[in-house]
Scaffold this active site. Structure first.
Site, PDB file in Angstrom:
ATOM      1  N   THR A   1       0.827  -1.210   0.000  1.00  0.00           N
ATOM      2  CA  THR A   1       0.000   0.000   0.000  1.00  0.00           C
ATOM      3  C   THR A   1       0.858   1.255   0.000  1.00  0.00           C
ATOM      4  O   THR A   1       0.438   2.307  -0.486  1.00  0.00           O
ATOM      5  CB  THR A   1      -0.946  -0.007   1.212  1.00  0.00           C
ATOM      6  OG1 THR A   1      -1.602  -1.276   1.275  1.00  0.00           O
ATOM      7  CG2 THR A   1      -2.000   1.082   1.123  1.00  0.00           C
TER       8      THR A   1
ATOM      9  N   TYR B   1       5.581 -12.232   4.769  1.00  0.00           N
ATOM     10  CA  TYR B   1       4.463 -11.611   4.058  1.00  0.00           C
ATOM     11  C   TYR B   1       4.167 -12.443   2.821  1.00  0.00           C
ATOM     12  O   TYR B   1       4.940 -12.435   1.860  1.00  0.00           O
ATOM     13  CB  TYR B   1       4.841 -10.165   3.700  1.00  0.00           C
ATOM     14  CG  TYR B   1       3.813  -9.362   2.938  1.00  0.00           C
ATOM     15  CD1 TYR B   1       2.510  -9.796   2.751  1.00  0.00           C
ATOM     16  CD2 TYR B   1       4.157  -8.116   2.404  1.00  0.00           C
ATOM     17  CE1 TYR B   1       1.582  -9.040   2.055  1.00  0.00           C
ATOM     18  CE2 TYR B   1       3.242  -7.344   1.709  1.00  0.00           C
ATOM     19  CZ  TYR B   1       1.962  -7.817   1.530  1.00  0.00           C
ATOM     20  OH  TYR B   1       1.046  -7.060   0.835  1.00  0.00           O
TER      21      TYR B   1
ATOM     22  N   LYS C   1       2.023 -12.489   7.656  1.00  0.00           N
ATOM     23  CA  LYS C   1       0.894 -11.716   7.142  1.00  0.00           C
ATOM     24  C   LYS C   1       0.359 -12.514   5.965  1.00  0.00           C
ATOM     25  O   LYS C   1       1.036 -12.669   4.947  1.00  0.00           O
ATOM     26  CB  LYS C   1       1.337 -10.321   6.694  1.00  0.00           C
ATOM     27  CG  LYS C   1       0.226  -9.536   5.990  1.00  0.00           C
ATOM     28  CD  LYS C   1       0.752  -8.232   5.382  1.00  0.00           C
ATOM     29  CE  LYS C   1      -0.358  -7.524   4.609  1.00  0.00           C
ATOM     30  NZ  LYS C   1       0.134  -6.282   3.951  1.00  0.00           N
TER      31      LYS C   1
ATOM     32  N   ILE D   1      -3.518  -6.304   9.129  1.00  0.00           N
ATOM     33  CA  ILE D   1      -2.793  -5.208   8.490  1.00  0.00           C
ATOM     34  C   ILE D   1      -3.732  -4.674   7.425  1.00  0.00           C
ATOM     35  O   ILE D   1      -3.967  -5.312   6.403  1.00  0.00           O
ATOM     36  CB  ILE D   1      -1.447  -5.671   7.908  1.00  0.00           C
ATOM     37  CG1 ILE D   1      -0.532  -6.157   9.047  1.00  0.00           C
ATOM     38  CG2 ILE D   1      -0.773  -4.527   7.142  1.00  0.00           C
ATOM     39  CD1 ILE D   1       0.822  -6.670   8.597  1.00  0.00           C
TER      40      ILE D   1
END
EC number: 4.3.3.7
Length: 298
Positions: A48, A137, A166, A207
């Protein structure tokens, strides 16, 4: 290793630009807004945050601003520090550690298409290079690389500072599998659409992209879930459903930046190519959805 630091509501903070450069003043304001609205962890320079189109120097600047802004608060910094080159990922992780980040988020190495053994060795090297916690991640839709559950478990058990993952594959079963085998692992949602089911199955937090707009909602969603009040958590999750959906009408972070511009949270709507503004049709859809939520500009 079980982590008590990286949990709860975490924002995948955007990187605002102004005249082609990072809007450092605006960035600090956004982080302060998240802190004031109850977010537990700031996550700079992830997907992001447009990390893929930032220079290494810009990447470092974002980490420094996040750490400096969070000083004197209870809010932690989980710094994006991944790369498809292991030595570069190590360099970013060391920088994050040396400049006060509480933990690092390390994306699966994209484009290279490593084997599971290659992934294991990649993350083992990163974990051995720093002392702070490392959160894997997994976002195969972007990286073309899937960190399988067995590999995550192996790394969690063998590397003392790898705390979990994540999980942004959208696979709830994967998360349940991980938590059934390692209940103390930090498994966090990487997709707002499945925040609630992951929390309800023992996830330690989220998240969130949506938290850029409504940090107080996401903070409460997590707080209720982690306290065991899943009725109230689900109610908030349902309130956010339409917003969560529209924020992925195009590739992240295109819609969220448009939404923040519409809401008066960023001064200019700028992206780094090859990302560009959403289509006129989607911009209108985003605008119509944003009006339904009470979002105060800066």
């Amino acid at each position: 290793m079980e982590s008590t630091l990286i949990k709860g509501s975490m924002v995948a903070i955007i990187t605002p630009f102004k005249n082609g450069k990072i809007d450092e003043v605006g960035y600090e304001k956004l982080i302060k807004r998240e802190i004031a609205n109850g977010i537990n962890v700031i996550v700079p320079v992830g997907t992001t945050g447009e990390s893929a189109t930032l220079t290494h120097e810009e990447h470092r600047v974002c980490i420094e601003i996040a750490v400096d802004t969070c000083k004197g608060t209870d809010v932690k910094v989980l710094a994006g520090a991944g790369s498809n080159a292991t030595h570069e990922a190590i360099g970013l992780a060391k920088f994050a550690q040396d400049h006060g980040a509480d933990a690092v988020l390390s994306v699966a190495p994209y484009y290279n298409k490593p084997t599971q053994q290659g992934l294991y060795l990649h993350y083992k090297e990163i974990a051995n290079s720093v002392e702070i916690p490392v959160l894997l991640y997994n976002v195969p839709g972007r990286t073309g690389c899937d960190i399988k559950a067995d590999t995550v478990i192996r790394l969690f058990r063998e590397c003392k500072n790898i705390i979990g993952v994540k999980e942004a594959s959208g696979d709830i079963d994967r998360c349940v599998d991980l938590l059934s085998r390692e209940p103390h692992m930090t498994v966090v949602s990487g997709e707002d659409s499945i925040n609630y089911p992951i929390l309800a199955n023992g996830g330690k937090g989220v998240i969130s992209v949506t938290a850029n707009l409504l940090p107080d909602y996401v903070a409460k969603l997590c707080d209720y879930a982690l306290k065991g009040d899943f009725v109230k958590s689900r109610e908030i999750n349902n309130e956010l459903y339409e917003l969560n959906k529209i924020l992925f009408v195009e590739s992240n972070p295109v819609p969220i930046k448009a939404a923040m511009y519409i809401a008066g949270l960023i001064e200019t709507l700028e992206y780094r190519l090859p990302l560009c503004e959403p289509s006129k049709e989607n911009y209108k859809k985003i605008e119509e959805t944003i009006k339904k939520y009470k979002i105060k500009g800066l």
